[in-house]
Design an enzyme around this catalytic site. Sequence first.
Site, PDB file in Angstrom:
ATOM      1  N   ALA A  59       6.806  -2.647   3.584  1.00 52.83           N
ATOM      2  CA  ALA A  59       7.661  -1.566   4.087  1.00 52.83           C
ATOM      3  C   ALA A  59       7.515  -0.297   3.255  1.00 52.83           C
ATOM      4  CB  ALA A  59       9.123  -2.015   4.104  1.00 52.83           C
ATOM      5  N   GLU A 109       9.715   0.449  -7.894  1.00 54.45           N
ATOM      6  CA  GLU A 109       9.194   1.806  -7.707  1.00 54.45           C
ATOM      7  C   GLU A 109       8.592   2.466  -8.941  1.00 54.45           C
ATOM      8  OE1 GLU A 109      11.777   3.967  -4.416  1.00 54.45           O
ATOM      9  OE2 GLU A 109      13.049   3.099  -5.970  1.00 54.45           O
ATOM     10  N   MET A 140      10.645  -8.244   1.687  1.00 56.69           N
ATOM     11  CA  MET A 140       9.484  -7.513   2.203  1.00 56.69           C
ATOM     12  C   MET A 140       8.277  -7.667   1.286  1.00 56.69           C
ATOM     13  SD  MET A 140      11.265  -3.810   1.705  1.00 56.69           S
ATOM     14  CE  MET A 140      12.450  -3.571   0.389  1.00 56.69           C
ATOM     15  N   CYS A 147       0.158  -4.893  -1.137  1.00 54.04           N
ATOM     16  CA  CYS A 147       1.262  -5.341  -2.008  1.00 54.04           C
ATOM     17  C   CYS A 147       0.811  -5.725  -3.412  1.00 54.04           C
ATOM     18  CB  CYS A 147       1.965  -6.554  -1.393  1.00 54.04           C
ATOM     19  SG  CYS A 147       2.835  -6.235   0.139  1.00 54.04           S
ATOM     20  N   MET A 186     -23.285  -6.604  21.388  1.00 49.96           N
ATOM     21  CA  MET A 186     -23.596  -7.791  20.583  1.00 49.96           C
ATOM     22  C   MET A 186     -22.430  -8.077  19.634  1.00 49.96           C
ATOM     23  SD  MET A 186     -26.783  -8.699  21.467  1.00 49.96           S
ATOM     24  CE  MET A 186     -27.900  -9.265  20.217  1.00 49.96           C
ATOM     25  N   GLY A 187     -22.240  -7.193  18.664  1.00 48.36           N
ATOM     26  CA  GLY A 187     -21.151  -7.399  17.704  1.00 48.36           C
ATOM     27  C   GLY A 187     -19.846  -6.759  18.118  1.00 48.36           C
TER      28      GLY A 187
END
Length: 1336
Positions: free
Chosen positions: A803, A1267, A1044, A154, A264-265
């Site tokens: 979104a 946009e 959003m 974002c 291990m990891g």
Amino acid sequence: MAEQEKQGTLCFFVNGRKVTEQHVDPETMLLSFLREKLRLTGTKYGCGGGGCGACTVMISRFQPGTRAILHFSANACLLPVCQLHGAAITTVEGIGSTKTRLHPVQERLARAHGSQCGFCSPGMVMSIYTLLRNKPQPYMADIIEALGGNLCRCTGYRPIVDGCRTFCQESTCCLGNVDGGCCMNGTGTEPELNDGPQLFNKKDFLPLDATQELIFPPELILMAETEPQRTQTFRGERMTWVSPVSLEELVQLKSSHPRAPLVMGNTSIGPEIKFKGLVHPVIISPTRVAELFEVTETPQGVWLGVGCSLSQVRCVLEGLVGRLPGERTELYQALVKQLSSLAGQQIRNVATLGGNIVSALPNSDLNPVLAAGRCRIRVTSEGGQREIPLDQDFFVGFRKTALRPEDVVVSVFLPETRKGELVRAYRQAPRKENALATVTTGMRVLIGVGSGVVQDLSIFYGGLGPTTVSATRTCALVVGRIWDEETLSQAYDLLLEELVLPPSVPGGKVEFRRSLTLSFLFRFYLEVHQVLTEEGVIQHQVPGPVRSAIRPLPSQIQPGLQKFQAVSEAQSPQDPVGRPMMHRSALSQATGEAVYCDDVPRIEGELFLVLVTSSRPHAKILEVDASSALQLPGVVDLVTWKDVPGKKVRTIERYEEELLAEKEVSCVGQLICAVVADSRAQAKQGAVAVKVRYEDLPDPVFTVEEAIERNSIFEPQRKIERGNVTEAFKTVDHIHEGQIRIGGQEHFYMETQSMLVVPVGEEAEYKVYVSSQAPTFTQDAVAETLDIPSNRVSCHVKRIGGAFGGKVTKTAILTCITAVAAWKTGRAVRCVLERGEDMLITGARHPVLGKYKVGFMEDGRIMAADFQYYANAGNTIDESLLVVEKILLHMDNAYSVPNLQGVAVACRTNLPSNTAFRGFGVPQSIMVVESMVTDVAAQLRRPTHEIRELNMYRGPSTTHYKMDFDPENLMRCWEHCKTVADHAARLRAVAQFNQQNRWKKRGMALVPIKYGIAFAEGFLNQAAALVHIYKDGSVLVSHGGTEMGQGLHTKILQVASRELQVPTSKIFISETSTSCVPNTCPSAASFGTDANGMAVKNACQTLYKRLEPIRKQDPKGSWENWTRKAFFDKISMSATGFHRGPDLHMDWGRMKGQPYAYFTYGACFTEVELDCLTGDYRALMTDLVMDIGRSINPSVDIGQIEGAFLQGLGLYTMEELPFSPRGELLARGPAQYKVPALCDLPLRLNVHLLPDSDNPHAIYSSKGIGEPVLFLGSSVFYAIKDAVAAARAESGLEGPFTLDSPATPERACLACATPFTQKVGPTCLSRLGKYILKEL
């Protein structure tokens, strides 16, 4: 060993509270344990593979030997709960909350506007929190490294960095990394001060007080020091986990279970279990075997225990580099360099040195360096100890080594280097950091002291086959010769002969990978030559322009500018409109308190749904056999098309899309049925057990070329024309034809598709909690599917974790299927897609093939242009027809072309259906236009910005669809951008740089945008609102838009505050609900504030007018007094508001209309530096100028601008969606699909909001901004193309050339046409040596 038979007991702490568990399934990860068992939902699921950082937590452990407490960040999604004995886990909830006390990290991230959708915020907070626990006053480099494993879709990262920068101890030095000078020593330019209004004031921040942090639990210290170590065993349904405490016991276990992996990891085995479905009956976890963590220094080198994490290895090696003479630490320096960009911080903190070696990845970053550096490993088994060199004989096949099944690797020896010995490591990856490499290499040479004769040479590559490979013959050729150009010239030819890649090699990129082998060898040659020159062994220096090959790209991020206009002095201080206001949920998001769909508490009897998808691109369904699935524990039922009580399809533009496939599938990933079970894991196992038999159908269609050839398209095609293109082509001076491909783009919203459907229990009523941009669309779909009225379905959207257009159509379909499951079982059903499922099922941005023919005059005027757009729509129409329409409506961009024609086609293919994505076709449309303009400039050999400016709209204008508009602000943005970017000076500086550097080139681009706002479908331009005022004066606002991350709710608060003249603290927005506001339109088209803001304004004005008599009676009364009196006077304090937006339309038959309410304008300048040898680039600076009218909230709008820009940067330079020859998506998560990370942020990002702009067509004279800016990320693409053109000129290549989008390192490197890329062709084997000799 007797203890091994007992079920182990885990004791650990979470946020200071003790947790004791005796029955833990080895497959349970910390993430699900936190979210489902402890209900700590602040830690988020983003990808499940450790690639996004959303699930970051801090792990603390006490070290008895040193009595130190080690804090490190880790990915909870990969951390088995079985490994947590004795650990203290801190989650985002444990460091602060809005209810008690905020932690400064949480506060600064929020108040610096670093949280938009907020889904990534807890992970960001925990990464920085862990850093501050270890280093309270970090440097900026520490901040960047700490955030390297965290993704955000974002914000564009800048506000996150700015918030974290306030913890740093250094000044705001420019760091002299762009032009070589520095503001601190007078050799550079002082960074421009960000005078004027600020987005935040750091003086308001809480101070960082280390004394307020959670202490490490004393009980764990006591336990570590006094409790005897015992073997722990945990048994699950499918796996047994054994954790030994001694090396002897480990060897015995491995002998008894030779096929059991050592974990291990869990960064390798974990993803294989999760994503590939591998099951290991026994897992051995030797995390408590002390011998595996020992570090022993010797005069010859250092022995490192294989259990040391990569972060620990780096720390040890950095210590040795700091203490020992440089000539002894060449190997260590090379390893440190590789470790700095290998994976993210969270992975490096848990992944081990031994695991990295033994996993034997063919493109390993470390193994080629270890092999070239003469390293060896110490191995033990019941047969005894032995040492094995890490060389070409150790790596025997794909992910196979010479180790025996019963072997246990104990330690790795890293030798010191000798005088005259030089070691270098190089890598190239799809992203600068935190990405698996395309090609890696380790190179070591030993040169005779004072002689220049090569005594030993070792070269190993990764990424050139199934194993780490050695260039043995090439090394043998060079040994015994002088380290000079002639020797290396011969080595290039032999290297290509020795390292052969067949065209069908997995991973592709054959030419690129082969060219990288040469480029890395050339770079190694130059670096060694440089050292030998400095030591006086070689007399002649490498020429300055050639030395650019070994200079790294700039990397230091600098503070950017955010310029916006202050509000009028006459505006009331209580009026928030026009002021930068923090996102209303930012603090809740930063503390983990914000509730997303999957955070809604589990309901009694709730079931989980997992989908079964098609594995074939085009086939008949012969049988769906769920018998085995239904017998599994916890599996409740199967949902198929037969179970749908109502409408079984969704209809769009006369085309139908099945909810669940009935007889036939038309893409890999199409939904066939769904399994519901008591838990997520059980539903997943049930889905795997469902067997589907197919009969393949012939000739699936995957590409637009195949679709065109077979006339596989969605009707109608769209066409638009202005003037007479055919006649115009007869009168122009030049005609040029070209094309460009724009790849698809995955939405990669951080929160995957999520929904919960709850039957209320009477009268067929359902409550739907869903992460959707279009609640009403979802409501209608569910009602039709269940064959009930819409008034029985209420959709609730609290917030959405991102979104970008991807949570409309597919979300509705997924919710319908979930609703059918709830209807069939009578129980609540939850569906949350895993990242891989989401990427496979939900579609992406439309890939587009754009072709153009352009006629232009010698002076640069474009007189005619003919465009053809072919969009890959996928297997269903979705919103593809609307997308191709918008493509045509924007094919003029900012240019007045008198004769213009365009055709756009939505091609029907057997790939998952593509859908809406931020920009809705405009980024593809204008990309083709700008490619055309760039070709015109290249053919005329003029700067591209001159051709752009010459052809831009001026004065009162009309679009090609006959809509009148005034482009004055378009030109203002263009001129303002040239001014703030110092365009003329940068142009000269770039030309000078390119003249002085052969292997690094800079490029620049200045790009405009004209973007239409609102829905072309006029009925969508409406909104409603409901506002309540309560007796105590508090205000509740409901409207039809969804939050959003775009800050819609925040702006709505500002609108209500202004209209009611009350502070925003009195106003609350709970959620978006179809029960409160019916018949809402999707939050899309950058029209959310325009529509919903006006509706809320209308409702508030109604209420304010109702209170007017009371205000007149008591003009000095308080708001609370007025609202209380209104109640007693029986005045309604509830009002609806409505906005009837513009009646927009487009008549495609007459090719005219007014599809937009107004235009948002902008311009963007970007300068990049390109490494011609690898295709890597760095965006040095970006200046964005946007006309957004009068901003309602500058902090929100600037955040939207920056986020969209970086998303566009990803679209045009790095994000790729590869498909197999059978139409299967190969990128299913962040490991394969690379979105921009912090390392991709331009080093200096400046945003300028155009001052003194008005817009009479929207609320408070603002403009939509969500946009438009995404396309301006193409300025990076065209700057790269400009740099590539400079590189091509060095090879005598001029004029137009094709560079498809995204401009990945592969495409950029090959387009540069260097001697190395040309040499990988079969006819070019003899050119390179002569060329290099000439260059040197």
